[in-house]
Design a protein around this motif. Sequence first.
Motif, mmCIF file in Angstrom:
data_model
loop_
_atom_site.group_PDB
_atom_site.id
_atom_site.type_symbol
_atom_site.label_atom_id
_atom_site.label_comp_id
_atom_site.label_asym_id
_atom_site.label_seq_id
_atom_site.Cartn_x
_atom_site.Cartn_y
_atom_site.Cartn_z
ATOM 1 N N ARG A 258 0.239 4.349 0.574
ATOM 2 C CA ARG A 258 0.023 5.287 1.637
ATOM 3 C C ARG A 258 0.730 4.698 2.729
ATOM 4 O O ARG A 258 1.209 5.781 3.626
ATOM 5 N N SER A 259 0.497 3.498 2.878
ATOM 6 C CA SER A 259 1.133 2.917 4.378
ATOM 7 C C SER A 259 2.857 3.054 4.044
ATOM 8 O O SER A 259 3.618 3.413 5.149
ATOM 9 N N SER B 210 7.368 8.745 9.559
ATOM 10 C CA SER B 210 6.849 8.512 11.257
ATOM 11 C C SER B 210 8.070 8.588 12.040
ATOM 12 O O SER B 210 7.933 9.130 12.939
ATOM 13 N N ASP C 58 0.789 -1.374 -0.079
ATOM 14 C CA ASP C 58 -0.041 0.040 -0.042
ATOM 15 C C ASP C 58 0.933 1.173 -0.042
ATOM 16 O O ASP C 58 1.651 1.476 0.949
ATOM 17 N N GLN D 148 5.290 5.257 6.759
ATOM 18 C CA GLN D 148 6.437 4.663 7.335
ATOM 19 C C GLN D 148 7.549 5.187 7.149
ATOM 20 O O GLN D 148 8.465 5.343 8.054
#
Length: 212
Positions: free
Chosen positions: A160-161, A168, A158, A165
Motif C-alpha cells: 500500500r505504501s 503521489s 508494504d 509512492q
Amino acid sequence: MLPGEPKFRRRKADRPGEIVQAAMAVFAERGFAAARLDEIAARAGVSKGALYLYFETKEDLFRAVVGQVVAPNLAQVKAMAAAHPGPFPDLVRGLAQHVTHLVQTTPVGGVVKMVIGEARNFPELARVWHDDLVSQALGAVAGAIQAAQARGEVKPGDPRSFALQLISPLLVGVIWRETFVPVGAPPFDLSALMRQHLDTLLNGMLAEDARP
C-alpha cells in the motif's frame, strides 16, 4: 436513433448525462460551496426545474459525477491491474499513462482540488471520493504490487505504501496545476513528470533480477 424519432426524445434521454458533465465542470471551476444549480442547469441546456427531475441536491450531483464519470476510469485501472501478469514495470507505466491522460483531458483535477479544499466543511465529499475511488484504486495497485512481490519482481515492503509512492507525484502535479499555474507559476508536463518519477522509483522498487 430510429428514423423519424423526435429530437426532444433523444434530448430527454441524454439529459442526465449532460447534467452530470456540466456539474463536473462547474464543481471544478467554482468548488462545491460556490457551485449553483442554476448555473449547472444552464451549462447543461436545461431548466432548473428539469434538473430537479433527476437530481435533488448538489450532493446527488457529486455522487453522479463520481459514479458516472470518474468510476468508469477506475474500473479500467482495476481491469488493467487484474489482467496484467507482468512484467511489473510495463503495468505501472500503462496505468500511469492512463491516469495522466484522464487528468489532462477532463476536469477531474479541479474536482480533486475541490474535494481536498472543502473536505472539512463537506466531509461527505471526501468520504465518497475515498470509498468509491481512492481506496479502490490504491487497493488495485497494491494488489498488483503484492503479486509482483510474490513473483520476485518487487522488493519486500508494504504494498500500500509502494502504491502511494507511485501515484503521489501526479497528485502533487495536479494540485500545482490547479492552484499555482492560474496565478503565474510555470506548469509541469505531467506526462514527463511521471516518466521521470517511474524511472527513478522503479530502480528502487525492483528486485535485482527484475531490473532491465
